[in-house]
Design a protein around this motif. Structure first.
Motif, PDB file in Angstrom:
ATOM      1  N   CYS A 208       0.834  -1.213   0.000  1.00  0.00           N
ATOM      2  CA  CYS A 208       0.000   0.000   0.000  1.00  0.00           C
ATOM      3  C   CYS A 208       0.866   1.261   0.000  1.00  0.00           C
ATOM      4  O   CYS A 208       0.582   2.220  -0.725  1.00  0.00           O
ATOM      5  CB  CYS A 208      -0.926   0.002   1.211  1.00  0.00           C
ATOM      6  N   ILE A 209       1.914   1.250   0.801  1.00  0.00           N
ATOM      7  CA  ILE A 209       2.815   2.407   0.850  1.00  0.00           C
ATOM      8  C   ILE A 209       3.519   2.586  -0.496  1.00  0.00           C
ATOM      9  O   ILE A 209       3.651   3.709  -1.004  1.00  0.00           O
ATOM     10  CB  ILE A 209       3.839   2.239   1.987  1.00  0.00           C
TER      11      ILE A 209
ATOM     12  N   ILE B 213      10.896   7.037  -6.915  1.00  0.00           N
ATOM     13  CA  ILE B 213      11.003   5.774  -7.639  1.00  0.00           C
ATOM     14  C   ILE B 213      11.778   4.747  -6.815  1.00  0.00           C
ATOM     15  O   ILE B 213      11.378   3.593  -6.673  1.00  0.00           O
ATOM     16  CB  ILE B 213      11.722   5.981  -8.992  1.00  0.00           C
ATOM     17  N   ALA B 214      12.911   5.183  -6.260  1.00  0.00           N
ATOM     18  CA  ALA B 214      13.836   4.255  -5.606  1.00  0.00           C
ATOM     19  C   ALA B 214      13.267   3.651  -4.321  1.00  0.00           C
ATOM     20  O   ALA B 214      13.519   2.480  -4.020  1.00  0.00           O
ATOM     21  CB  ALA B 214      15.152   4.970  -5.313  1.00  0.00           C
ATOM     22  N   ILE B 215      12.518   4.437  -3.563  1.00  0.00           N
ATOM     23  CA  ILE B 215      12.004   3.922  -2.284  1.00  0.00           C
ATOM     24  C   ILE B 215      11.034   2.752  -2.486  1.00  0.00           C
ATOM     25  O   ILE B 215      11.222   1.683  -1.899  1.00  0.00           O
ATOM     26  CB  ILE B 215      11.370   5.051  -1.450  1.00  0.00           C
TER      27      ILE B 215
ATOM     28  N   GLY C 183      17.299  -3.800   1.583  1.00  0.00           N
ATOM     29  CA  GLY C 183      16.510  -2.973   0.679  1.00  0.00           C
ATOM     30  C   GLY C 183      17.125  -1.610   0.454  1.00  0.00           C
ATOM     31  O   GLY C 183      17.043  -1.047  -0.640  1.00  0.00           O
ATOM     32  N   GLY C 184      17.766  -1.062   1.493  1.00  0.00           N
ATOM     33  CA  GLY C 184      18.408   0.241   1.369  1.00  0.00           C
ATOM     34  C   GLY C 184      19.528   0.237   0.342  1.00  0.00           C
ATOM     35  O   GLY C 184      19.725   1.221  -0.387  1.00  0.00           O
TER      36      GLY C 184
ATOM     37  N   LEU D 175      19.208   1.927  -7.313  1.00  0.00           N
ATOM     38  CA  LEU D 175      18.141   2.386  -8.194  1.00  0.00           C
ATOM     39  C   LEU D 175      18.097   3.909  -8.252  1.00  0.00           C
ATOM     40  O   LEU D 175      17.750   4.488  -9.284  1.00  0.00           O
ATOM     41  CB  LEU D 175      16.795   1.832  -7.724  1.00  0.00           C
ATOM     42  N   LEU D 176      18.460   4.554  -7.158  1.00  0.00           N
ATOM     43  CA  LEU D 176      18.504   6.014  -7.141  1.00  0.00           C
ATOM     44  C   LEU D 176      19.506   6.523  -8.177  1.00  0.00           C
ATOM     45  O   LEU D 176      19.229   7.461  -8.918  1.00  0.00           O
ATOM     46  CB  LEU D 176      18.884   6.507  -5.747  1.00  0.00           C
ATOM     47  N   GLY D 177      20.664   5.885  -8.241  1.00  0.00           N
ATOM     48  CA  GLY D 177      21.658   6.274  -9.242  1.00  0.00           C
ATOM     49  C   GLY D 177      21.210   5.961 -10.653  1.00  0.00           C
ATOM     50  O   GLY D 177      21.397   6.768 -11.572  1.00  0.00           O
ATOM     51  N   ALA D 178      20.583   4.799 -10.847  1.00  0.00           N
ATOM     52  CA  ALA D 178      20.121   4.417 -12.179  1.00  0.00           C
ATOM     53  C   ALA D 178      19.022   5.353 -12.670  1.00  0.00           C
ATOM     54  O   ALA D 178      18.982   5.725 -13.853  1.00  0.00           O
ATOM     55  CB  ALA D 178      19.612   2.972 -12.152  1.00  0.00           C
ATOM     56  N   SER D 179      18.124   5.770 -11.777  1.00  0.00           N
ATOM     57  CA  SER D 179      17.048   6.687 -12.157  1.00  0.00           C
ATOM     58  C   SER D 179      17.598   8.043 -12.554  1.00  0.00           C
ATOM     59  O   SER D 179      17.092   8.688 -13.483  1.00  0.00           O
ATOM     60  CB  SER D 179      16.063   6.851 -10.989  1.00  0.00           C
TER      61      SER D 179
END
Length: 205
Positions: free
Chosen positions: A125-126, A152-154, A181-182, A188-192
């Motif tokens: 849900c989050i 996106i990354a979270i 997960g972190g 993913l933060l870098g890829a985005s």
């Protein structure tokens, strides 16, 4: 003029290739939990992990569909061949598809509750709320650089990995799945951030 339904356009709107990573992420989180807790695989657990993988893929498809509804003007410049700017699918149909996929993903997440409670459902849900915040005004965080990438990354890097773990073992009383997960979240933060360069022209609208 009413646009006829096209199955190929509906599938294209989901961007199927992007559904693989979230599904694998849930399975990876569940696999890590099995290893960390030395649990054995049972048919029921395998079924739950499979449902979790399908759920993650559908949630990603819902987010992709919704994003293209609100990105129509941007996609006319950046990606004119997509179903909406090309006229292969109507905005109304895309919005209905997105809503259906969101509901289906949440319905699949609910049976994944266990003796630790509905932890997976809460996390999903989050994650869904993050995907709404990314695309839908007035928040529409995709307009705001690093905040867009964080949005996106979270959910995709952090929450879905932890959701996978929660299918096997508790997560709200354990820091290990959040650390795992972190790490994915940072990647993913870098890829985005790198992906943003290809969309500069349309994103200036």
């Amino acid at each position: 003029m009413r646009t006829a339904f096209s199955l190929s356009a509906a599938i294209e709107l989901c961007r199927p290739f992007t559904m693989i990573a979230p599904a694998v992420g849930v399975m990876a989180g569940a696999g890590a939990a099995i290893g960390a807790n030395e649990d054995s695989l049972s048919p029921v657990l395998l079924l739950h992990i499979g449902l979790g993988a399908v759920m993650a893929g559908l949630l990603n498809a819902a987010s992709n569909s919704l994003n293209q509804v609100f990105d129509l003007e941007v996609d006319k410049i950046n990606k004119p061949g997509r179903p909406l700017p090309s006229g292969k699918m109507s905005v109304r149909s895309a919005a209905r598809q997105s809503a259906f996929l969101y509901v289906t993903a949440l319905m699949l997440a609910w049976p994944l509750r266990n003796e630790h409670g509905p932890e997976c459902f809460v996390l999903v849900c989050i994650a869904a709320l993050f995907s709404l915040a990314y695309s839908v005004p007035p928040l529409r965080t995709k307009r705001f650089g690093w905040r867009a990438n964080l949005t996106i990354a979270i959910p995709r890097g952090l929450l879905l990995k932890v959701a996978g773990w929660s299918i096997v073992a508790p997560v709200f009383s354990n820091s290990e799945p959040w650390i795992l997960g972190g790490l994915f979240c940072l990647f993913l933060l870098g890829a985005s951030t790198a992906k943003d360069y290809s969309d500069i022209q349309g994103d200036q609208l």
